[in-house]
Design an enzyme around this catalytic site. Sequence first.
Site, PDB file in Angstrom:
ATOM      1  CG  ASP A  12      -2.049   0.852   1.609  1.00  0.00           C
ATOM      2  OD1 ASP A  12      -2.106   1.890  -0.034  1.00  0.00           O
ATOM      3  OD2 ASP A  12      -2.621   1.637   2.231  1.00  0.00           O
ATOM      4  CG  ASN A  60      -8.156  -2.320  -5.988  1.00  0.00           C
ATOM      5  OD1 ASN A  60      -6.297  -3.099  -6.272  1.00  0.00           O
ATOM      6  ND2 ASN A  60      -7.451  -1.287  -5.082  1.00  0.00           N
TER       7      ASN A  60
HETATM    8  C1  FPP Z   1      -1.538   0.070  -3.563  1.00  0.00           C
HETATM    9  O1  FPP Z   1      -1.481   1.406  -2.802  1.00  0.00           O
HETATM   10  C2  FPP Z   1      -1.251  -0.454  -4.240  1.00  0.00           C
HETATM   11  C3  FPP Z   1      -2.010  -1.023  -5.546  1.00  0.00           C
HETATM   12  C4  FPP Z   1      -3.125  -0.847  -5.878  1.00  0.00           C
HETATM   13  C5  FPP Z   1      -1.600  -1.561  -6.458  1.00  0.00           C
HETATM   14  C6  FPP Z   1       0.225  -2.423  -6.722  1.00  0.00           C
HETATM   15  C7  FPP Z   1       0.896  -2.447  -7.873  1.00  0.00           C
HETATM   16  C8  FPP Z   1       1.698  -2.838  -8.112  1.00  0.00           C
HETATM   17  C9  FPP Z   1       2.623  -2.514  -6.637  1.00  0.00           C
HETATM   18  C10 FPP Z   1       2.577  -2.752  -9.168  1.00  0.00           C
HETATM   19  C11 FPP Z   1       2.075  -4.402 -10.003  1.00  0.00           C
HETATM   20  C12 FPP Z   1       2.662  -5.576  -9.121  1.00  0.00           C
HETATM   21  C13 FPP Z   1       3.101  -6.461 -10.406  1.00  0.00           C
HETATM   22  C14 FPP Z   1       3.637  -7.875  -8.689  1.00  0.00           C
HETATM   23  C15 FPP Z   1       3.899  -6.196 -10.649  1.00  0.00           C
HETATM   24  P1  FPP Z   1      -2.855   2.500  -3.394  1.00  0.00           P
HETATM   25  O2  FPP Z   1      -2.467   2.671  -4.608  1.00  0.00           O
HETATM   26  O3  FPP Z   1      -3.473   2.483  -2.486  1.00  0.00           O
HETATM   27  O4  FPP Z   1      -1.850   3.621  -2.736  1.00  0.00           O
HETATM   28  P2  FPP Z   1      -2.896   4.598  -1.872  1.00  0.00           P
HETATM   29  O5  FPP Z   1      -3.347   4.006  -0.662  1.00  0.00           O
HETATM   30  O6  FPP Z   1      -1.385   5.912  -2.002  1.00  0.00           O
HETATM   31  O7  FPP Z   1      -4.062   5.418  -2.403  1.00  0.00           O
END
Ligand code: FPP
Length: 229
Positions: A12, A60
């Site tokens: 996250d 998501n």
């Molecule tokens: C959460 O951060 C993260 C995600 C929803 C996406 C995670 C994806 C990656 C790291 C890239 C792809 C992964 C792989 C395994 C190839 P957030 O967007 O919820 O952050 P926030 O809480 O700051 O909004």
Amino acid sequence: MTPPKHVAIIMDGNGRWGIRKKKSRNYGHKKGIETVDKIISAAIYKKINYLTLFAFSTENWKRPKNEVEYLFKLLNYYINHEIKNLLKKQIKIKILGNINQFPFKLKSNIRKIERLTKNNNNIQVNIALNYGSRQEILMAIKKIFKKHLKINKTNLEKNLYTSNIPDPEILIRTGDTNRISNFLLWQCIYSEIFFEKKMWPDFNEKDFYRILKKYKRIDRNFGGLNERN
Ligand code: FPP
């Protein structure tokens, strides 16, 4: 304390990290990929058998279309660019979740990477995509019902996405948020949970090793008593 076999991570904080850097949320996701690489290598180094990464939840889809599309683009990029590396490092990729709703090209790319890496045996990296724990448990119950099997723990576990994968001893969530967010609710009942203040793009190998070290010192008694009690 035996070393952990399975570490699960809620990656996250990408979006907030991107904004804090005066760039975009998508920039944070792009940086997040670099951390994925670092932590897979660190897990291999520590001889972890299973690493599960929460990359896209059933919730998501509620995000703006441009962000969802960017995450799909990143996944495609990751698959196309990492395949050689995954084969070289003997990394097996398994998807947890229902990817039927994903764009056709991404779906076939995901299936391809699972197929090509299926005999690799250095580490298994489970990527949770369109994954939600409640959906997973309901799916398992429906499958048991359809197969006319008894509803019990063994049959339920056999019909989860994580069938044949041991429960995670460790669950890490980065991004300074203390919740589980519909992730591995069945599997994490006795996981040691580490909530990390750092956003995912800032999380690194040293943080990962620090958590493993801390885990080693924990007395796990699974609801019973240990020698000290
Ligand atoms: C959460 O951060 C993260 C995600 C929803 C996406 C995670 C994806 C990656 C790291 C890239 C792809 C992964 C792989 C395994 C190839 P957030 O967007 O919820 O952050 P926030 O809480 O700051 O909004």
